[in-house]
Scaffold this active site. Structure first.
Site, PDB file in Angstrom:
ATOM      1  N   ALA A 172      -0.455   2.499  12.534  1.00 30.32           N
ATOM      2  CA  ALA A 172      -1.871   2.297  12.253  1.00 30.32           C
ATOM      3  C   ALA A 172      -2.113   2.229  10.746  1.00 30.32           C
ATOM      4  O   ALA A 172      -3.016   2.859  10.205  1.00 30.32           O
ATOM      5  CB  ALA A 172      -2.704   3.401  12.896  1.00 30.32           C
ATOM      6  N   GLY A 173      -1.265   1.450  10.081  1.00 26.75           N
ATOM      7  CA  GLY A 173      -1.502   1.181   8.664  1.00 26.75           C
ATOM      8  C   GLY A 173      -2.486   0.023   8.533  1.00 26.75           C
ATOM      9  O   GLY A 173      -3.239  -0.270   9.472  1.00 26.75           O
ATOM     10  N   ASN A 196       0.731   5.858  16.706  1.00 27.72           N
ATOM     11  CA  ASN A 196       0.874   6.233  15.293  1.00 27.72           C
ATOM     12  C   ASN A 196       1.367   7.666  15.189  1.00 27.72           C
ATOM     13  O   ASN A 196       1.034   8.512  16.010  1.00 27.72           O
ATOM     14  CB  ASN A 196      -0.466   6.074  14.549  1.00 27.72           C
ATOM     15  N   LYS A 197       2.169   7.903  14.172  1.00 29.73           N
ATOM     16  CA  LYS A 197       2.785   9.207  13.908  1.00 29.73           C
ATOM     17  C   LYS A 197       1.734  10.290  13.680  1.00 29.73           C
ATOM     18  O   LYS A 197       1.929  11.442  14.018  1.00 29.73           O
ATOM     19  CB  LYS A 197       3.612   9.019  12.632  1.00 29.73           C
ATOM     20  N   GLU A 221       0.150   2.661 -11.450  1.00 26.98           N
ATOM     21  CA  GLU A 221      -1.083   3.314 -11.014  1.00 26.98           C
ATOM     22  C   GLU A 221      -0.912   4.830 -10.965  1.00 26.98           C
ATOM     23  O   GLU A 221      -1.806   5.582 -11.339  1.00 26.98           O
ATOM     24  CB  GLU A 221      -1.541   2.765  -9.648  1.00 26.98           C
ATOM     25  N   GLN A 281      -3.309  -6.225   1.148  1.00 29.37           N
ATOM     26  CA  GLN A 281      -4.074  -7.452   1.350  1.00 29.37           C
ATOM     27  C   GLN A 281      -3.435  -8.383   2.379  1.00 29.37           C
ATOM     28  O   GLN A 281      -4.089  -8.869   3.306  1.00 29.37           O
ATOM     29  CB  GLN A 281      -4.192  -8.161  -0.010  1.00 29.37           C
ATOM     30  N   LYS A 295     -11.883  -3.132  -9.054  1.00 29.39           N
ATOM     31  CA  LYS A 295     -11.007  -2.308  -8.204  1.00 29.39           C
ATOM     32  C   LYS A 295     -11.849  -1.489  -7.227  1.00 29.39           C
ATOM     33  O   LYS A 295     -11.533  -1.394  -6.037  1.00 29.39           O
ATOM     34  CB  LYS A 295     -10.177  -1.397  -9.112  1.00 29.39           C
TER      35      LYS A 295
END
Lengths: 398, 398
Positions: free
Chosen positions: A12-13, A38-39, A171, A315, A374
């Site tokens: 579920a990313g 999902n984990k 980042e 993206q 951003k």
């Protein structure tokens, strides 16, 4: 019993959530059974993890319950870790011993850290890859300050090494630099004793990015106290720190590896052909020769019109999710699938508080404008997956 | 040159600060030079350290800048660590190599952790004794939760052992129990996996305290999830945990020793006679035979009318500070010193949020009333040393 096709989404990313949400929207009642595996019972914002990792934002702003993102009347959610994909039997085995059958499978499990065989890297470095690992990094950093005050000879506790000056590395190092004055104040530490190194093997930081913007970014970060070691490979990670370049030892109790990602081993273990763990999918996002298996996100390999692979980003994963769902619906309805075409919305890298660099189309942005951009990207994502309520709930950091 | 007597105060804990403040108030212009020496540029509230140690309050509420407590036009403040007291030469040597001469010396440096020779205790246990050590404990605890999520087989990371069920041990274990649900939520940890042990060699918790209140306290804490092992000595601390009683190993990554305090070694190293590091001072708080040296607080040993030693508390140190300052002023003015008489204002032990036990005179308090009493005591102290401004600034936690 039922003839309703079964769709199973693994992970579920960014890709998995978008697939699930689009299926939920497009499918008619009883047209298919959709199960999301999902984990964890939460989805997290990988592109935001560098902030909680450095401690400049709360962890809770980087995740959201899956139950808030999907309609559990329409989609089943199973919290489990996948142990094996059996393509012959069209089954997914879970670590708790249970198994799920599928007619259509979406592999969106995300990648794994790639350490390129650098000795000690797996053992002695941390990496920014999940809520759990990020909580660890954050605690580890603060622990170093607390420990340093118990033994002020241990300057390695005030030295931080970030391996990799790609997007994640830059980042993270930006947030780390922003966080240091705060930690120094909190722990009564002389800020001049703190060292932050960003080590990159490639001949430039942010390889592939616009040279003018890279220079701007490096200036911003150097002014924040970051020391760059560019064109300098890490040879080894040890309990004392890292050995770089021609054998120089940087003593450091905190090494964060932010340099590489590869496909998840679960994919190659399923007998699917991969290149460095990633699957060269067809134009419809399917595994060649296995039309019922879709691979999206970090495990997929696609090439741009110039023949270069797209880097794995949030993206592209999101766009793939939408196309993947559309193509599964088309397959169920015996319609033609559509080719995936990546639409580049631009790229922005945060450089910490009020600073960023970015490119949208051919236009360059830097400084405050880029930082605003951003924020807009982050807000847009929250809006896409959770609407206004999610923007209001998690958008506080923006 | 000048004939003005020099007063040097070593340590800005409860005793030292009260001495300095009272001297500042009583001395006339140019009647004496007063120098206060302290390792840190802040004073901390030892009786409040159990909260930031467990993470239930901010560190900054447990300390205040010394510059806010004394008038630096009247008293010199030297931030330094004392390395040696030379009574023959009337000098104090500092770690930075400088030296201070004195005519009157106040030793109020605070005590040291006493581990009673238990093997491994110094190496593997932490203790609540300073801002630095408390920041370490706090970080260590949270680090265990972050680490546990990296390897869920390590249940020892969720087991916390507090050695000693005296005041410090009980107050710390109470906060720890209050903190756990919060940490479990933050790190997605099942609360039933967390274990807190309070181990005490004596046959009862809070030895010497009223039995009915001790029982009340133990009930409160057991309901919060604390397991008591009373009448159970810790035999050894190891990298894996502690060995208690007849050889039982409690696996724990976090052992906090809160059981003992002894006098500071600097006192015996000065050639002053001590009993377990503490000086049996005369009725005027002076070292027998050395009328110009006063010892107050944790390093002083005084007996109550029944011939039992007073335990080292903030309350007695503060009262000693006032008498000490008065007697130094008297000595300078060739007046008679006054005998120190301890006035017991009562004792309250906090049991975490909204719970406490206490005795004032012969009256017992428990629950909410006792908790309010505890707050009043803390506010009173802030008021004594810093007036209304300090109450407003640091009293938020109350």
């Amino acid at each position: 019993m039922s003839n309703i096709p079964k769709i199973v989404i693994l992970g579920a990313g960014y890709g998995g959530i978008l697939t699930a949400q689009r299926l939920q929207k497009e499918l008619n009642y009883n047209e298919a059974d959709v199960t999301l595996v999902n984990k964890h019972d939460y989805h997290y914002f990988t592109t935001h993890l560098h902030m909680p990792a450095a401690g400049t934002d709360h962890m809770e702003n980087a995740r959201v319950s899956i139950s808030k993102l999907i309609d559990e009347f329409k989609i089943d959610f199973v919290k489990a870790t996948v142990s094996q994909i059996r393509t012959q039997e069209k089954k997914v085995l879970l670590e708790d011993g249970s198994a799920l059958s599928y007619d259509y499978l979406v592999i969106s499990v995300g990648g794994e850290t790639e350490t390129f065989g650098i000795p000690g890297m797996k053992e002695y470095a941390m990496s920014i890859r999940s809520i759990n690992s990020v909580r660890m990094i954050r605690q580890h950093i603060e622990y170093q300050f607390a420990s340093y005050k118990q033994d002020e000879s241990r300057l390695d506790r005030l030295t931080f090494v970030v391996g990799g000056a790609g997007f994640t590395g830059i980042e993270f190092v930006s947030e780390l630099a922003d966080r240091m004055p705060e930690l120094c104040k909190q722990y009564d530490v002389d800020p001049s004793l703190v060292k932050i190194y960003n080590v990159e093997a490639a001949p430039t930081a942010l390889p592939g990015f616009d040279a003018e913007l890279v220079e701007y970014a490096m200036n911003v970060l150097q002014n924040k106290g970051v020391t760059f070691k560019i064109g300098t490979p890490i040879k080894e990670a040890t309990p004392e720190g890292v050995i770089v370049g021609e054998g120089e030892l940087i003593k450091s109790a905190t090494v964060v590896w932010a340099a590489g990602i590869r496909g998840n081993r679960i994919v190659e273990e399923a007998g699917i052909e991969t290149m460095r763990g990633r699957v060269k999918i067809d134009d419809y996002l399917r595994v060649p020769g296995q039309d019922n298996i879709y691979v999206i996100g970090d495990n997929s390999l696609m090439f741009n019109p110039e023949g270069r692979p797209y880097p794995p980003t949030a993206q592209i994963a999101m766009q793939q999710g939408v196309t993947c769902a559309n193509n599964i619906v088309a397959a169920i309805r015996n319609q033609q699938p559509v080719k995936f075409v990546f639409s580049n919305k631009g790229t922005v890298a945060s450089l910490g508080k009020g600073e960023a660099i970015g490119i949208v189309g051919t236009k360059k942005f830097k400084g405050f404008t880029a930082a605003q951009l951003k924020k807009m990207i982050d807000i847009r994502y929250l809006f896409i997956i959770g609407g206004i309520p999610l923007v209001l709930k998690k958008g506080k950091f923006l």
